[in-house]
Write a protein that holds these residues in place. Structure first.
Motif, PDB file in Angstrom:
ATOM      1  N   THR A 119     -16.830   7.793  13.213  1.00  0.00           N
ATOM      2  CA  THR A 119     -15.675   7.330  12.554  1.00  0.00           C
ATOM      3  C   THR A 119     -14.578   8.468  12.844  1.00  0.00           C
ATOM      4  N   VAL A 120     -13.408   7.780  13.284  1.00  0.00           N
ATOM      5  CA  VAL A 120     -12.044   8.553  13.581  1.00  0.00           C
ATOM      6  C   VAL A 120     -11.141   8.502  12.269  1.00  0.00           C
ATOM      7  N   THR A 121     -10.785   9.739  11.913  1.00  0.00           N
ATOM      8  CA  THR A 121      -9.732   9.623  11.008  1.00  0.00           C
ATOM      9  C   THR A 121      -8.617  10.575  11.427  1.00  0.00           C
ATOM     10  N   VAL A 134      -6.546  15.096  14.537  1.00  0.00           N
ATOM     11  CA  VAL A 134      -7.672  14.061  14.615  1.00  0.00           C
ATOM     12  C   VAL A 134      -9.092  14.522  14.158  1.00  0.00           C
ATOM     13  N   PHE A 135      -9.814  13.738  13.350  1.00  0.00           N
ATOM     14  CA  PHE A 135     -11.140  14.260  12.950  1.00  0.00           C
ATOM     15  C   PHE A 135     -12.202  13.112  13.295  1.00  0.00           C
ATOM     16  N   GLU A 140     -12.702  18.570  13.233  1.00  0.00           N
ATOM     17  CA  GLU A 140     -11.642  18.358  13.922  1.00  0.00           C
ATOM     18  C   GLU A 140     -11.731  18.538  15.312  1.00  0.00           C
ATOM     19  N   VAL A 141     -10.814  17.792  15.899  1.00  0.00           N
ATOM     20  CA  VAL A 141     -10.472  17.866  17.379  1.00  0.00           C
ATOM     21  C   VAL A 141      -9.641  18.917  17.700  1.00  0.00           C
ATOM     22  N   LEU A 157     -14.651  19.787  20.174  1.00  0.00           N
ATOM     23  CA  LEU A 157     -14.811  19.759  18.580  1.00  0.00           C
ATOM     24  C   LEU A 157     -15.024  21.106  17.789  1.00  0.00           C
ATOM     25  N   GLN A 158     -14.561  21.042  16.596  1.00  0.00           N
ATOM     26  CA  GLN A 158     -14.753  22.388  15.701  1.00  0.00           C
ATOM     27  C   GLN A 158     -15.270  21.858  14.419  1.00  0.00           C
ATOM     28  N   GLY A 159     -16.690  22.517  14.439  1.00  0.00           N
ATOM     29  CA  GLY A 159     -17.091  21.960  12.899  1.00  0.00           C
ATOM     30  C   GLY A 159     -18.706  21.830  13.285  1.00  0.00           C
TER      31      GLY A 159
END
Length: 337
Positions: A119-121, A134-135, A140-141, A157-159
């Motif tokens: 899912t892109v938010t 963008v997540f 987060e990207v 990605l960071q997370g």
């Protein structure tokens, strides 16, 4: 005759182009997975490089976009299958950061792992920020378009990472079929915000709360706004109250009211906050303006993390312990009077 001659000349030219240099021939004969592994390795994603072959990511037949977690992110999921995680973080097709920012909030895209969707938010661009963040599933990207050769795009990605649910592609379908008449666009946006908040909670160590919210999704989706008081997974397991917290989730939600950190801190002692559990309310027992020495307390429980998740639909604050029953609060207040 002329057409046959032209075809022969074309074949000869293509053959010379493919095999005129040893370097080009090596690229043609190298397995696609090894090429991708080399790219991962050079970019510093050694864990992904090691499992590329096992994940069977082919870049020969189609283009692919990979959201690459850092090596340290995999430590958060020691029981996960890395080849499957790579498939779940890979999309068929090319999606640059510019393309991702143009998506509608909550866009779902099926990954190379069948029936698993990311899912892109994106966040609203603030005045001081030139572009939107963008997540992807709440992560987060942070390193966009690290690699793009027209066949592969890699974003960093960071997370935290975890396996995708087998319902990750089906949530929208399940929750909108029962709605009649069709809800307005604002209702869909509100639901997406709720789902995104749940994903961010899972990525931040509040997966049990996210699961409890998923169980109550139908009820929560009917609220205009909400304030949620959440207990992280470590505290739930330490207290041995996981099942009780899930069953008592409604007592930890203030419905139809968005109390951000600044608003919550400004509430005077004695303020009563109704919850989703009829007849059970929360009480501000200590105002939040006293700083670290007198932190905000509700039902005598310290609020340890403000604004864990916040958007136009939902705000989540972290608790140090589950809320106590209101009857006990009244008794304690009466004894101290």
């Amino acid at each position: 005759m002329a057409s046959a001659m032209r075809a022969l000349i074309f074949f000869v030219l293509i053959s010379q182009l493919l095999f005129s240099s040893s370097g080009t021939a090596a690229l043609i004969t190298s397995p696609p997975s090894s090429l991708l592994a080399d790219v991962f390795s050079k970019l510093g994603f050694r864990e992904l490089a090691a499992v590329t072959a096992a994940a069977n990511i082919s870049i020969a037949a189609a283009a692919v976009t990979v959201f690459a977690p850092s090596d340290s992110a995999f430590l958060t999921c020691p029981s996960c299958s890395l080849p499957l995680l790579l498939q779940e973080h890979s999309l068929p097709g090319l999606y640059s950061i510019h393309h991702l920012r143009s998506f509608a909030f909550g866009t779902k895209i099926e990954t190379l792992a069948r029936h698993r969707c990311l899912t892109v938010t994106s966040s609203a661009a603030a005045a001081a920020v030139a572009v939107k963040k963008v997540f992807v599933n709440g992560a987060e990207v942070t390193k966009a378009d690290l690699f793009n050769n027209g066949r592969v795009i890699i974003h960093g990605l960071q997370g935290f990472v975890s396996h995708l649910s087998d319902l990750s592609c089906e949530v929208d379908r399940q929750t909108t079929l029962v709605v009649s008449p069709a809800p307005a666009a604002g209702v869909f946006a509100a639901r997406r915000m709720l789902k995104t908040a749940m994903m961010q909670l899972r990525a931040s160590g509040y997966s049990i709360v996210a699961l409890a919210m998923r169980v109550k999704y139908t009820e929560l989706s009917e609220l205009t706004t909400m304030t949620v008081f959440a207990l992280d997974d470590a505290d739930i397991f330490a207290a041995g109250e996981g099942h009780a917290y899930v069953a008592d989730l409604g007592f930890h939600i203030v419905p139809n009211r968005l109390l951000t950190a600044s608003e919550l801190i400004a509430l005077p002692p004695g303020t009563v906050l109704p919850t989703m559990e009829r007849g059970r309310s929360l009480v501000v027992t200590t105002a939040g303006g006293g700083g670290a020495f007198t932190p905000l307390r509700i039902n005598f429980v310290k609020i340890k993390n403000l604004d864990l998740v916040t958007n136009g639909r939902i705000v989540v604050h972290g608790l140090s312990a589950p809320f106590r029953a209101l009857v006990r609060i009244k008794r304690m207040v009466g004894d101290s009077a």
